[in-house]
Write a protein that holds these residues in place. Sequence first.
Motif, mmCIF file in Angstrom:
data_model
loop_
_atom_site.group_PDB
_atom_site.id
_atom_site.type_symbol
_atom_site.label_atom_id
_atom_site.label_comp_id
_atom_site.label_asym_id
_atom_site.label_seq_id
_atom_site.Cartn_x
_atom_site.Cartn_y
_atom_site.Cartn_z
ATOM 1 N N LEU A 298 0.858 -1.187 0.000
ATOM 2 C CA LEU A 298 0.000 0.000 0.000
ATOM 3 C C LEU A 298 0.889 1.230 0.000
ATOM 4 O O LEU A 298 1.779 1.356 0.847
ATOM 5 C CB LEU A 298 -0.909 -0.006 1.236
ATOM 6 N N LEU A 299 0.650 2.145 -0.933
ATOM 7 C CA LEU A 299 1.430 3.379 -1.027
ATOM 8 C C LEU A 299 0.525 4.571 -0.763
ATOM 9 O O LEU A 299 -0.432 4.821 -1.491
ATOM 10 C CB LEU A 299 2.068 3.515 -2.407
ATOM 11 N N LEU A 300 0.836 5.301 0.313
ATOM 12 C CA LEU A 300 0.174 6.575 0.618
ATOM 13 C C LEU A 300 1.161 7.686 0.265
ATOM 14 O O LEU A 300 2.351 7.593 0.572
ATOM 15 C CB LEU A 300 -0.195 6.661 2.099
ATOM 16 N N TYR A 301 0.687 8.764 -0.322
ATOM 17 C CA TYR A 301 1.594 9.804 -0.815
ATOM 18 C C TYR A 301 0.876 11.145 -0.851
ATOM 19 O O TYR A 301 -0.346 11.217 -0.873
ATOM 20 C CB TYR A 301 2.102 9.446 -2.217
ATOM 21 N N THR A 302 1.660 12.208 -0.876
ATOM 22 C CA THR A 302 1.116 13.553 -1.062
ATOM 23 C C THR A 302 1.190 13.919 -2.542
ATOM 24 O O THR A 302 1.840 13.227 -3.336
ATOM 25 C CB THR A 302 1.881 14.572 -0.211
ATOM 26 N N ASP A 303 0.541 15.001 -2.908
ATOM 27 C CA ASP A 303 0.426 15.329 -4.337
ATOM 28 C C ASP A 303 1.753 15.693 -4.984
ATOM 29 O O ASP A 303 1.873 15.692 -6.211
ATOM 30 C CB ASP A 303 -0.592 16.444 -4.558
ATOM 31 N N GLY A 304 2.781 15.994 -4.170
ATOM 32 C CA GLY A 304 4.082 16.279 -4.746
ATOM 33 C C GLY A 304 4.680 15.100 -5.488
ATOM 34 O O GLY A 304 5.496 15.284 -6.401
ATOM 35 N N VAL A 305 4.278 13.870 -5.135
ATOM 36 C CA VAL A 305 4.788 12.685 -5.829
ATOM 37 C C VAL A 305 4.196 12.606 -7.233
ATOM 38 O O VAL A 305 4.916 12.505 -8.234
ATOM 39 C CB VAL A 305 4.464 11.405 -5.029
ATOM 40 N N ALA A 306 2.865 12.648 -7.311
ATOM 41 C CA ALA A 306 2.198 12.511 -8.612
ATOM 42 C C ALA A 306 2.410 13.731 -9.499
ATOM 43 O O ALA A 306 2.277 13.634 -10.725
ATOM 44 C CB ALA A 306 0.711 12.276 -8.404
ATOM 45 N N GLU A 307 2.742 14.880 -8.903
ATOM 46 C CA GLU A 307 2.885 16.107 -9.678
ATOM 47 C C GLU A 307 4.338 16.496 -9.922
ATOM 48 O O GLU A 307 4.612 17.607 -10.370
ATOM 49 C CB GLU A 307 2.140 17.248 -8.987
ATOM 50 N N ALA A 308 5.280 15.595 -9.596
ATOM 51 C CA ALA A 308 6.681 15.858 -9.948
ATOM 52 C C ALA A 308 6.795 15.935 -11.469
ATOM 53 O O ALA A 308 6.239 15.095 -12.187
ATOM 54 C CB ALA A 308 7.577 14.755 -9.390
ATOM 55 N N ARG A 309 7.489 16.935 -11.963
ATOM 56 C CA ARG A 309 7.536 17.197 -13.399
ATOM 57 C C ARG A 309 8.923 16.939 -13.983
ATOM 58 O O ARG A 309 9.940 17.188 -13.338
ATOM 59 C CB ARG A 309 7.143 18.656 -13.696
ATOM 60 N N ALA A 310 8.905 16.472 -15.226
ATOM 61 C CA ALA A 310 10.139 16.371 -16.001
ATOM 62 C C ALA A 310 10.419 17.719 -16.665
ATOM 63 O O ALA A 310 9.631 18.671 -16.544
ATOM 64 C CB ALA A 310 10.008 15.267 -17.053
ATOM 65 N N ARG A 311 11.522 17.808 -17.386
ATOM 66 C CA ARG A 311 11.877 19.059 -18.058
ATOM 67 C C ARG A 311 10.825 19.460 -19.096
ATOM 68 O O ARG A 311 10.610 20.648 -19.342
ATOM 69 C CB ARG A 311 13.241 18.914 -18.732
ATOM 70 N N ASP A 312 10.167 18.459 -19.722
ATOM 71 C CA ASP A 312 9.152 18.770 -20.732
ATOM 72 C C ASP A 312 7.783 19.068 -20.140
ATOM 73 O O ASP A 312 6.820 19.275 -20.874
ATOM 74 C CB ASP A 312 9.041 17.614 -21.734
ATOM 75 N N GLY A 313 7.671 19.099 -18.794
ATOM 76 C CA GLY A 313 6.413 19.427 -18.142
ATOM 77 C C GLY A 313 5.525 18.244 -17.833
ATOM 78 O O GLY A 313 4.473 18.401 -17.221
ATOM 79 N N GLY A 314 5.902 17.050 -18.246
ATOM 80 C CA GLY A 314 5.085 15.867 -17.984
ATOM 81 C C GLY A 314 5.154 15.441 -16.528
ATOM 82 O O GLY A 314 6.189 15.555 -15.865
ATOM 83 N N PHE A 315 4.017 14.942 -16.009
ATOM 84 C CA PHE A 315 3.954 14.497 -14.630
ATOM 85 C C PHE A 315 4.562 13.104 -14.468
ATOM 86 O O PHE A 315 4.567 12.297 -15.405
ATOM 87 C CB PHE A 315 2.503 14.476 -14.131
ATOM 88 N N PHE A 316 5.056 12.836 -13.280
ATOM 89 C CA PHE A 316 5.619 11.527 -12.975
ATOM 90 C C PHE A 316 4.525 10.464 -13.092
ATOM 91 O O PHE A 316 3.473 10.569 -12.439
ATOM 92 C CB PHE A 316 6.201 11.520 -11.566
ATOM 93 N N PRO A 317 4.709 9.418 -13.897
ATOM 94 C CA PRO A 317 3.676 8.385 -14.099
ATOM 95 C C PRO A 317 3.624 7.420 -12.923
ATOM 96 O O PRO A 317 4.061 6.268 -13.014
ATOM 97 C CB PRO A 317 4.131 7.696 -15.393
ATOM 98 N N LEU A 318 3.042 7.876 -11.815
ATOM 99 C CA LEU A 318 3.103 7.106 -10.574
ATOM 100 C C LEU A 318 2.418 5.747 -10.702
ATOM 101 O O LEU A 318 2.958 4.731 -10.263
ATOM 102 C CB LEU A 318 2.471 7.914 -9.429
ATOM 103 N N ALA A 319 1.210 5.715 -11.279
ATOM 104 C CA ALA A 319 0.484 4.447 -11.378
ATOM 105 C C ALA A 319 1.255 3.442 -12.228
ATOM 106 O O ALA A 319 1.401 2.268 -11.856
ATOM 107 C CB ALA A 319 -0.909 4.686 -11.954
ATOM 108 N N ALA A 320 1.774 3.892 -13.372
ATOM 109 C CA ALA A 320 2.544 3.001 -14.227
ATOM 110 C C ALA A 320 3.827 2.554 -13.528
ATOM 111 O O ALA A 320 4.241 1.390 -13.645
ATOM 112 C CB ALA A 320 2.866 3.693 -15.548
ATOM 113 N N TRP A 321 4.455 3.445 -12.807
ATOM 114 C CA TRP A 321 5.666 3.096 -12.061
ATOM 115 C C TRP A 321 5.354 2.055 -10.994
ATOM 116 O O TRP A 321 6.084 1.063 -10.838
ATOM 117 C CB TRP A 321 6.250 4.348 -11.422
ATOM 118 N N MET A 322 4.272 2.281 -10.253
ATOM 119 C CA MET A 322 3.900 1.344 -9.189
ATOM 120 C C MET A 322 3.570 -0.032 -9.760
ATOM 121 O O MET A 322 3.909 -1.062 -9.168
ATOM 122 C CB MET A 322 2.700 1.905 -8.427
#
Length: 365
Positions: A298-322
């Motif tokens: 079980l992963l609990l997280y704050t929005d800073g995880v899912a909203e971490a951005r790459a240089r091109d502005g894309g969000f971190f793909p948390l679900a796919a990573w998990m």
Amino acid sequence: MIESGRPRLRRRHGRWLVRLSPVILTVVIASLAYATPPDVAFSRLLPAAPALAAAMWPVLPTILLGTVCLLLMIGLSLVFPVLGTWWTAAGIIAVTVAAAYGSHVRLQRERTLFQVRLVADAAQQVVLSPMPRRFGNVEIESLYLAAAAEARIGGDFYEVVDTRFGVRLLIGDVRGKGLPAVGAAAAIVNSFREAAAYSEADMVSIARRLDASSTRYNAAFPPEGPMERFATALLVEIPHEGRRIDILNCGHPPPLLLNRGQLRTLEPTTPSPLLNLAELIGDHYTIDTFDFAPGDLLLLYTDGVAEARARDGGFFPLAAWMRRQPPTPPHELLTALHRDLLRYSKGRLDDDIAALAVRLREPPR
């Protein structure tokens, strides 16, 4: 994070090269001034060495380097009498005096920043106190990353307690930054630690206590500006016998549950109000129950995880990573998350990050 000795050695060598760069610059300029014709006048660049030293050296070494540059200039004038020694010497003296003052001011600011960091660390420890990694059959690991390394302080918070009702977890995020956000987070966490998590039999009562604590704090220390200060929060209860989890979500990003390679997003059936907003939109809270089997992550997280951005502005793909993660202990899961977040964002985080990883172990036979 565990690092090999070789990269650490390279960084240490790199730091020494930077620290010695004023000396290297002095040697290079003096060598060029001696090896080239007098009309090129590389010697006029000697004042740059003490100016560079002021950015990284204390006052006395900066003055000593300026003195060395002055002596070198005098020595070069004996070899090349047409260099215009007095003008360059005056420049070296003036720059050295200015560099010494700049070094003094820089050191004062560094001492002030160090004291501010100590206060920030102490304030953050009130919210993010160390916790055991295991409560009975429940394994838990935590992660916190501050967006601003200079401040190392923010409004993300979490807490875990073992009560007679089961293991109870809290994670949340106060809108805002700095000490006001930490104060609001501390009010919520202290309410959870000292009363709600132990004396209240159900999570709805806990949520109401947290909302009341948040409201009282904001009334005593109102936020600057027209925006209300509020907090998202996620309450989780894992009974001692396991097999299920109860979740109350107050506007927080939904947790992720990994079960034998299958990922599930634990969305609430009805969102509960954010903390400090119950009086405005009503205090109707909903508890959702989900299966939680041994080996599940079980992963609990704050929005800073899912909203971490790459240089091109894309969000971190948390679900796919998990979904790609193998069955692993919580510590290894968050170690990988830490590494991949920094790699994805190139070390530039826009928001603070907090996460809890939870795994249920098989009961002993």
